[in-house]
Design a protein around this motif. Structure first.
Motif, PDB file in Angstrom:
ATOM      1  N   ASN A  76       0.722  -1.318   0.246  1.00  0.00           N
ATOM      2  CA  ASN A  76       0.098   0.085  -0.549  1.00  0.00           C
ATOM      3  C   ASN A  76       0.539   0.958   0.338  1.00  0.00           C
ATOM      4  O   ASN A  76       0.158   2.265  -0.209  1.00  0.00           O
ATOM      5  CB  ASN A  76      -0.810   0.171   1.709  1.00  0.00           C
ATOM      6  CG  ASN A  76      -1.674   0.908   1.327  1.00  0.00           C
ATOM      7  OD1 ASN A  76      -2.781   1.610   0.141  1.00  0.00           O
ATOM      8  ND2 ASN A  76      -2.369   1.592   2.112  1.00  0.00           N
ATOM      9  N   THR A  97      -7.601   9.361   2.242  1.00  0.00           N
ATOM     10  CA  THR A  97      -6.375   9.301   3.460  1.00  0.00           C
ATOM     11  C   THR A  97      -5.706  10.688   4.009  1.00  0.00           C
ATOM     12  O   THR A  97      -6.167  11.430   2.119  1.00  0.00           O
ATOM     13  CB  THR A  97      -5.952   7.575   3.105  1.00  0.00           C
ATOM     14  OG1 THR A  97      -5.464   8.160   1.695  1.00  0.00           O
ATOM     15  CG2 THR A  97      -6.216   6.797   2.770  1.00  0.00           C
ATOM     16  N   SER A 142      -5.443  14.827   1.701  1.00  0.00           N
ATOM     17  CA  SER A 142      -6.258  15.660   2.646  1.00  0.00           C
ATOM     18  C   SER A 142      -5.565  16.582   2.604  1.00  0.00           C
ATOM     19  O   SER A 142      -7.181  17.182   3.503  1.00  0.00           O
ATOM     20  CB  SER A 142      -5.029  15.338   4.227  1.00  0.00           C
ATOM     21  OG  SER A 142      -4.430  15.873   3.706  1.00  0.00           O
ATOM     22  N   PRO A 183     -11.969   4.648   3.511  1.00  0.00           N
ATOM     23  CA  PRO A 183     -11.192   3.366   3.313  1.00  0.00           C
ATOM     24  C   PRO A 183     -11.216   2.466   4.551  1.00  0.00           C
ATOM     25  O   PRO A 183     -10.641   0.525   3.969  1.00  0.00           O
ATOM     26  CB  PRO A 183      -9.891   3.959   3.423  1.00  0.00           C
ATOM     27  CG  PRO A 183     -10.119   5.699   4.704  1.00  0.00           C
ATOM     28  CD  PRO A 183     -11.143   5.705   3.772  1.00  0.00           C
TER      29      PRO A 183
END
Length: 204
Positions: free
Chosen positions: A7, A107, A111, A122
């Motif tokens: 990720n 996320t 932001s 998420p």
């Protein structure tokens, strides 16, 4: 390790709004492509002994490109090319690889966006992906995810409550009962017993 989530990524273009300099290019490729591929290889060596899943969180930019973040898109295309090249062989060795091509997720990377509250949740996405890793009769090779369109405010779901009784003489107890029944839903339907039923119940 049974499931590895690949990720980690950076996207300086998203922060600056422009094509970044050479040092940033190296960091983007090093993080999003080279490190991601290296970790896939190391995890495969471990999972091939017992089976498991590698979950690559890619991006729609790695599937179709992105005009405002071309270097980020290129780095994600690199991960996609590696995954598609080894996926079949690794699956034969007992390791699934699932590529997730997602739109913007709410996320830290997103932001600063003014619409961050409307982006993909998420937690909801993670819960869905866990299920994909555990399928038995089929496997998922890739998943393309985009945010849902912003629609009108959700209306309260209608809940109908039913109450019945004789109610031949309405007294405070009946009123309290009906008020409580109404509080349990959005609509209250009251059924009144027939004369025949009242006679049978009260012995009149």
């Amino acid at each position: 390790i049974g499931i590895y989530v690949n990720n980690a990524a950076i996207n300086p273009e998203l922060e600056s709004g422009r094509i970044v300099d050479e040092d940033d290019i190296e960091q983007i490729v090093a993080t999003n492509t080279i490190a991601a591929i290296a970790l896939c290889r190391d995890v495969f060596d471990h999972l091939s002994r017992r089976g498991g899943v590698i979950l690559n969180i890619n991006s729609v930019a790695g599937l179709r490109g992105s005009g405002h973040e071309p270097l980020y898109a290129a780095s994600k295309f690199g991960l996609r090319g590696f995954s598609e090249s080894v996926k079949d062989a690794w699956f034969a060795a007992g390791v699934r690889m699932i590529d997730v091509y997602s739109g913007a997720i709410a996320t830290g990377m997103s932001s600063q966006r003014p619409d961050v509250a409307d982006l993909i949740d998420p937690a909801e996405l993670a819960a869905h992906l866990v299920g994909l890793c555990a399928t038995r009769s089929f496997v998922v090779r890739e998943l393309n995810v985009q945010k849902a369109p912003k629609g009108p405010a959700r209306q309260e779901q209608e809940k109908i409550v039913f109450a019945n009784g004789i109610f031949d003489l309405l007294h405070p107890g009946h009123v309290k009962l009906l008020e409580f029944a109404k509080s349990l839903g959005t609509k209250l339907v009251v059924g009144i017993n027939s004369d025949r039923a009242t006679k049978l119940l009260k012995g009149l």
